[in-house]
Scaffold this active site. Structure first.
Site, PDB file in Angstrom:
ATOM      1  N   HIS A  14       0.842  -1.193   0.000  1.00  0.00           N
ATOM      2  CA  HIS A  14       0.000   0.000   0.000  1.00  0.00           C
ATOM      3  C   HIS A  14       0.878   1.245   0.000  1.00  0.00           C
ATOM      4  O   HIS A  14       2.091   1.173   0.173  1.00  0.00           O
ATOM      5  CB  HIS A  14      -0.987   0.020   1.183  1.00  0.00           C
ATOM      6  CG  HIS A  14      -0.373   0.362   2.514  1.00  0.00           C
ATOM      7  ND1 HIS A  14      -1.115   0.671   3.627  1.00  0.00           N
ATOM      8  CD2 HIS A  14       0.923   0.441   2.920  1.00  0.00           C
ATOM      9  CE1 HIS A  14      -0.327   0.923   4.635  1.00  0.00           C
ATOM     10  NE2 HIS A  14       0.908   0.790   4.252  1.00  0.00           N
ATOM     11  N   CYS A  33       5.799   6.088   4.524  1.00  0.00           N
ATOM     12  CA  CYS A  33       4.615   5.395   3.991  1.00  0.00           C
ATOM     13  C   CYS A  33       4.036   6.113   2.779  1.00  0.00           C
ATOM     14  O   CYS A  33       3.185   5.564   2.083  1.00  0.00           O
ATOM     15  CB  CYS A  33       3.548   5.265   5.073  1.00  0.00           C
ATOM     16  SG  CYS A  33       4.024   4.123   6.367  1.00  0.00           S
ATOM     17  N   HIS A  39       4.876   0.124  -0.394  1.00  0.00           N
ATOM     18  CA  HIS A  39       5.697  -0.805   0.391  1.00  0.00           C
ATOM     19  C   HIS A  39       4.787  -1.887   0.924  1.00  0.00           C
ATOM     20  O   HIS A  39       3.566  -1.746   0.901  1.00  0.00           O
ATOM     21  CB  HIS A  39       6.383  -0.051   1.542  1.00  0.00           C
ATOM     22  CG  HIS A  39       5.391   0.613   2.444  1.00  0.00           C
ATOM     23  ND1 HIS A  39       4.865   1.854   2.170  1.00  0.00           N
ATOM     24  CD2 HIS A  39       4.765   0.175   3.558  1.00  0.00           C
ATOM     25  CE1 HIS A  39       3.982   2.169   3.103  1.00  0.00           C
ATOM     26  NE2 HIS A  39       3.888   1.170   3.955  1.00  0.00           N
ATOM     27  N   HIS A  41       3.398  -4.978   3.725  1.00  0.00           N
ATOM     28  CA  HIS A  41       3.212  -5.361   5.130  1.00  0.00           C
ATOM     29  C   HIS A  41       2.769  -6.812   5.202  1.00  0.00           C
ATOM     30  O   HIS A  41       2.082  -7.306   4.307  1.00  0.00           O
ATOM     31  CB  HIS A  41       2.121  -4.525   5.796  1.00  0.00           C
ATOM     32  CG  HIS A  41       2.517  -3.116   6.068  1.00  0.00           C
ATOM     33  ND1 HIS A  41       3.426  -2.750   7.034  1.00  0.00           N
ATOM     34  CD2 HIS A  41       2.121  -1.963   5.482  1.00  0.00           C
ATOM     35  CE1 HIS A  41       3.566  -1.437   7.039  1.00  0.00           C
ATOM     36  NE2 HIS A  41       2.795  -0.922   6.097  1.00  0.00           N
ATOM     37  N   ASP A  79      -5.058 -10.404  -0.439  1.00  0.00           N
ATOM     38  CA  ASP A  79      -3.754 -11.063  -0.278  1.00  0.00           C
ATOM     39  C   ASP A  79      -2.913 -10.933  -1.549  1.00  0.00           C
ATOM     40  O   ASP A  79      -3.388 -11.207  -2.656  1.00  0.00           O
ATOM     41  CB  ASP A  79      -3.959 -12.538   0.062  1.00  0.00           C
ATOM     42  CG  ASP A  79      -2.662 -13.217   0.444  1.00  0.00           C
ATOM     43  OD1 ASP A  79      -1.818 -12.580   1.104  1.00  0.00           O
ATOM     44  OD2 ASP A  79      -2.485 -14.400   0.082  1.00  0.00           O
ATOM     45  N   HIS A  80      -1.665 -10.483  -1.364  1.00  0.00           N
ATOM     46  CA  HIS A  80      -0.729 -10.269  -2.479  1.00  0.00           C
ATOM     47  C   HIS A  80      -1.234  -9.254  -3.497  1.00  0.00           C
ATOM     48  O   HIS A  80      -0.943  -9.348  -4.687  1.00  0.00           O
ATOM     49  CB  HIS A  80      -0.346 -11.601  -3.151  1.00  0.00           C
ATOM     50  CG  HIS A  80       0.589 -12.413  -2.302  1.00  0.00           C
ATOM     51  ND1 HIS A  80       0.196 -13.042  -1.143  1.00  0.00           N
ATOM     52  CD2 HIS A  80       1.915 -12.676  -2.428  1.00  0.00           C
ATOM     53  CE1 HIS A  80       1.226 -13.658  -0.594  1.00  0.00           C
ATOM     54  NE2 HIS A  80       2.291 -13.437  -1.353  1.00  0.00           N
ATOM     55  N   GLU A 124      -0.819  -3.912  11.231  1.00  0.00           N
ATOM     56  CA  GLU A 124       0.041  -3.581  10.100  1.00  0.00           C
ATOM     57  C   GLU A 124       1.452  -4.095  10.389  1.00  0.00           C
ATOM     58  O   GLU A 124       2.174  -4.507   9.485  1.00  0.00           O
ATOM     59  CB  GLU A 124       0.065  -2.061   9.936  1.00  0.00           C
ATOM     60  CG  GLU A 124       0.263  -1.593   8.537  1.00  0.00           C
ATOM     61  CD  GLU A 124       0.051  -0.098   8.446  1.00  0.00           C
ATOM     62  OE1 GLU A 124      -0.957   0.302   7.845  1.00  0.00           O
ATOM     63  OE2 GLU A 124       0.880   0.654   8.991  1.00  0.00           O
TER      64      GLU A 124
END
Ligand code: NI
Length: 135
Positions: A14, A33, A39, A41, A79-80, A124
């Site tokens: 994100h 961020c 980047h 998490h 996810d991913h 996070e």
């Protein structure tokens, strides 16, 4: 009342950025961020359901069923993925842990088959998380 929790995991990228602010303001507000390309998490989510255990089964609801619901409704979609670009239900949402908790609540709340949704926690990092309880 008993509180029953299922913990799940997903990986996503994100960027925290609000186009209404300048680049400089975004960097001041969100720090690293806000970097342009985002980047990643390793997120954890905890979904807690409140209820009374059934007198015959001893359960509020089957945690496997809760896990399946979280997987289908949320994890399969995030996810991913890049949360800023790839997820329909996050369009226009700044993907902070706070906002993710609220959005996941809206999705999961009507899908809980027994008991009532009590809390969504979105981690996070192991030390930074947001919790939403529906109000
Ligand atoms: Ni981040």
């Amino acid at each position: 009342m008993v509180y029953l929790t299922r913990k799940e995991h997903f990986c996503a990228s994100h960027r925290l950025y609000n186009p209404k602010f300048s680049e400089k303001e975004n960097l001041e507000i969100y720090g690293k961020c806000a970097y342009a390309n985002g980047h990643g998490h390793n997120y954890e989510i905890e979904v807690t359901v409140a209820g009374k255990p059934d007198s015959d089964t001893g359960m509020i609801l089957d945690l496997k069923k809760l896990s399946d619901i979280i997987e289908v409704e949320v994890l399969d979609k995030v996810d991913h993925k890049h949360l800023n670009f790839d997820v329909d239900f996050l369009k226009g949402v700044i993907p902070t842990a706070e906002n993710l908790a609220i959005v996941f609540w809206k999705i999961l709340s009507p899908k809980i088959p027994a008991g009532t949704l009590y809390s969504i926690k979105v981690y996070e990092t192991p030390t930074n998380f947001a919790e939403y309880r529906g109000a």
